[in-house]
Design a protein around this motif. Structure first.
Motif, short mmCIF file in Angstrom:
data_model
loop_
_atom_site.label_atom_id
_atom_site.label_comp_id
_atom_site.label_asym_id
_atom_site.label_seq_id
_atom_site.Cartn_x
_atom_site.Cartn_y
_atom_site.Cartn_z
N LEU A 151 95.33 -6.23 25.90
CA LEU A 151 94.55 -5.02 25.69
C LEU A 151 94.31 -4.29 27.00
CD1 LEU A 151 92.93 -3.04 24.03
CD2 LEU A 151 90.99 -4.62 24.15
N LYS A 152 93.87 -5.01 28.01
CA LYS A 152 93.61 -4.36 29.30
C LYS A 152 94.89 -3.80 29.91
CE LYS A 152 89.15 -6.13 30.55
NZ LYS A 152 88.30 -6.48 31.68
N GLN A 153 96.00 -4.49 29.71
CA GLN A 153 97.28 -3.99 30.21
C GLN A 153 97.67 -2.69 29.50
OE1 GLN A 153 100.50 -6.82 29.98
NE2 GLN A 153 102.02 -5.29 30.55
N VAL A 154 97.52 -2.64 28.18
CA VAL A 154 97.85 -1.43 27.42
C VAL A 154 96.95 -0.27 27.85
CG1 VAL A 154 97.74 -0.39 25.11
CG2 VAL A 154 98.84 -2.60 25.43
N ILE A 155 95.68 -0.54 28.02
CA ILE A 155 94.75 0.52 28.44
C ILE A 155 95.14 1.06 29.82
CG2 ILE A 155 92.36 1.01 29.11
CD1 ILE A 155 91.57 -0.87 26.78
N ARG A 156 95.50 0.18 30.72
CA ARG A 156 95.92 0.61 32.07
C ARG A 156 97.23 1.39 32.02
NH1 ARG A 156 91.89 1.82 34.16
NH2 ARG A 156 90.56 0.29 35.09
N GLU A 157 98.13 1.05 31.10
CA GLU A 157 99.37 1.81 30.95
C GLU A 157 99.09 3.23 30.48
OE1 GLU A 157 101.86 -0.35 28.22
OE2 GLU A 157 102.11 -2.03 29.59
N ILE A 158 98.17 3.37 29.54
CA ILE A 158 97.86 4.68 28.96
C ILE A 158 96.93 5.48 29.87
CG2 ILE A 158 96.81 5.86 26.98
CD1 ILE A 158 97.66 3.38 25.30
N TYR A 159 95.95 4.83 30.46
CA TYR A 159 94.93 5.47 31.31
C TYR A 159 94.88 4.77 32.67
CZ TYR A 159 93.31 6.88 26.63
OH TYR A 159 93.23 7.36 25.35
N PRO A 160 95.84 4.97 33.54
CA PRO A 160 95.94 4.18 34.78
C PRO A 160 94.77 4.33 35.75
CG PRO A 160 97.55 5.95 34.78
CD PRO A 160 96.94 5.93 33.42
N ASP A 161 94.10 5.47 35.77
CA ASP A 161 93.07 5.71 36.79
C ASP A 161 91.67 5.89 36.22
OD1 ASP A 161 95.03 5.67 38.81
OD2 ASP A 161 95.53 7.77 38.38
N GLN A 162 91.47 5.53 34.96
CA GLN A 162 90.16 5.75 34.35
C GLN A 162 89.41 4.45 34.13
OE1 GLN A 162 90.00 8.56 31.18
NE2 GLN A 162 91.92 9.49 31.79
N ASN A 163 88.09 4.56 34.16
CA ASN A 163 87.25 3.39 33.92
C ASN A 163 86.21 3.62 32.83
OD1 ASN A 163 88.27 1.46 35.83
ND2 ASN A 163 87.55 2.84 37.41
N GLN A 164 85.99 4.86 32.43
CA GLN A 164 85.03 5.16 31.37
C GLN A 164 85.78 5.58 30.12
OE1 GLN A 164 81.66 4.62 31.31
NE2 GLN A 164 81.98 5.02 29.14
N PHE A 165 85.47 4.91 29.01
CA PHE A 165 86.17 5.14 27.75
C PHE A 165 85.17 5.25 26.61
CE2 PHE A 165 88.88 2.65 30.55
CZ PHE A 165 90.00 3.46 30.59
N TYR A 166 85.71 5.41 25.41
CA TYR A 166 84.91 5.44 24.20
C TYR A 166 85.57 4.54 23.17
CZ TYR A 166 82.34 9.15 26.33
OH TYR A 166 81.56 9.85 27.20
N LEU A 167 84.74 3.74 22.52
CA LEU A 167 85.18 2.85 21.48
C LEU A 167 85.04 3.58 20.14
CD1 LEU A 167 85.94 -0.07 20.57
CD2 LEU A 167 83.48 -0.46 20.36
N ILE A 168 86.14 3.75 19.45
CA ILE A 168 86.12 4.39 18.13
C ILE A 168 86.39 3.30 17.10
CG2 ILE A 168 87.23 6.09 16.63
CD1 ILE A 168 88.05 7.60 19.22
N GLU A 169 85.42 3.08 16.22
CA GLU A 169 85.57 2.08 15.18
C GLU A 169 85.95 2.77 13.88
OE1 GLU A 169 82.76 -1.50 15.76
OE2 GLU A 169 81.61 0.27 16.39
N PHE A 170 86.90 2.17 13.16
CA PHE A 170 87.37 2.80 11.93
C PHE A 170 87.71 1.74 10.89
CE2 PHE A 170 91.06 2.35 14.75
CZ PHE A 170 91.96 1.66 13.93
N THR A 171 87.81 2.19 9.65
CA THR A 171 88.21 1.35 8.52
C THR A 171 89.38 2.02 7.83
OG1 THR A 171 85.90 0.70 8.22
CG2 THR A 171 87.40 0.24 6.39
N LEU A 172 90.35 1.24 7.43
CA LEU A 172 91.48 1.76 6.66
C LEU A 172 90.99 2.16 5.27
CD1 LEU A 172 94.59 2.19 6.40
CD2 LEU A 172 94.67 -0.16 5.52
N VAL A 173 91.19 3.42 4.92
CA VAL A 173 90.85 3.90 3.58
C VAL A 173 92.04 3.71 2.66
CG1 VAL A 173 90.18 5.92 2.20
CG2 VAL A 173 89.20 5.59 4.47
N GLU A 174 93.20 4.19 3.10
CA GLU A 174 94.43 4.01 2.33
C GLU A 174 95.65 4.24 3.22
OE1 GLU A 174 95.25 7.04 -0.66
OE2 GLU A 174 93.97 8.42 0.40
N PRO A 175 96.65 3.38 3.07
CA PRO A 175 97.91 3.63 3.76
C PRO A 175 98.70 4.71 3.01
CG PRO A 175 98.04 1.58 2.55
CD PRO A 175 96.65 2.11 2.36
N HIS A 176 99.59 5.38 3.70
CA HIS A 176 100.45 6.38 3.05
C HIS A 176 101.87 5.88 2.98
CE1 HIS A 176 97.86 10.23 3.44
NE2 HIS A 176 97.14 9.19 3.13
#
Length: 113
Positions: free
Chosen positions: A88-113
Motif C-alpha cells: 500500500l505504501k509503495q503504491v501511494i508513493r508511486e502515485i503521489y511521490p512528494d505528498q504526505n497529506q491524504f484523504y481516506l475515502i470509504e465506500f461500499t459496492l452497490v452493484e457491479p456493471h
C-alpha cells in the motif's frame, strides 16, 4: 477547507484498472487520495470508472471522507485496500511521490456493471 462543500460534486470516481477486480469482489472498500480528488458526495452512490478508459465498472456508495497523513496509514488501511502495508505504501508513493497529506475515502459496492 470544508469537505464536500462544493455543490458541483463529481459524478464518478476513477480507479486504475489493476484495482477493478478487488472492488467488484468487495475486497477493496477504501481509497486514499490527495486533496484534488475528494469532491464526492457523501451518502450517495456514484459511478466507478476505469481511469485509463472511463468505462463504468460499478456503482459505489461513498460513506466517508477523512484526512489521513502518510504516517497514519496502517495495517487496517492495507487490509481494506486488499494489500499488505508495504504494498500500500509503495503504491501511494508511486502515485503521489512528494505528498504526505491524504484523504481516506470509504465506500461500499452497490452493484457491479
Amino acid at each position: 477547507m470544508k469537505l464536500n462543500s462544493n455543490p458541483n460534486f463529481a459524478t464518478s470516481i476513477s480507479f486504475y484498472e489493476r484495482f477493478v477486480e478487488d472492488i467488484v469482489a468487495g475486497d477493496k472498500s477504501i481509497t486514499i487520495r490527495d486533496s484534488a480528488d475528494i469532491n464526492f458526495p457523501l451518502n450517495k452512490a456514484i459511478d466507478a470508472v476505469i481511469f485509463q478508459t472511463d468505462d463504468v465498472f460499478a456503482r459505489l456508495y461513498i460513506s466517508s471522507i477523512t484526512p489521513l497523513s502518510f504516517d497514519e496509514i496502517n495495517a487496517y488501511h492495507a487490509q481494506q485496500e486488499n494489500m499488505t502495508i508495504v504494498e500500500l505504501k509503495q503504491v501511494i508513493r508511486e502515485i503521489y511521490p512528494d505528498q504526505n497529506q491524504f484523504y481516506l475515502i470509504e465506500f461500499t459496492l452497490v452493484e457491479p456493471h
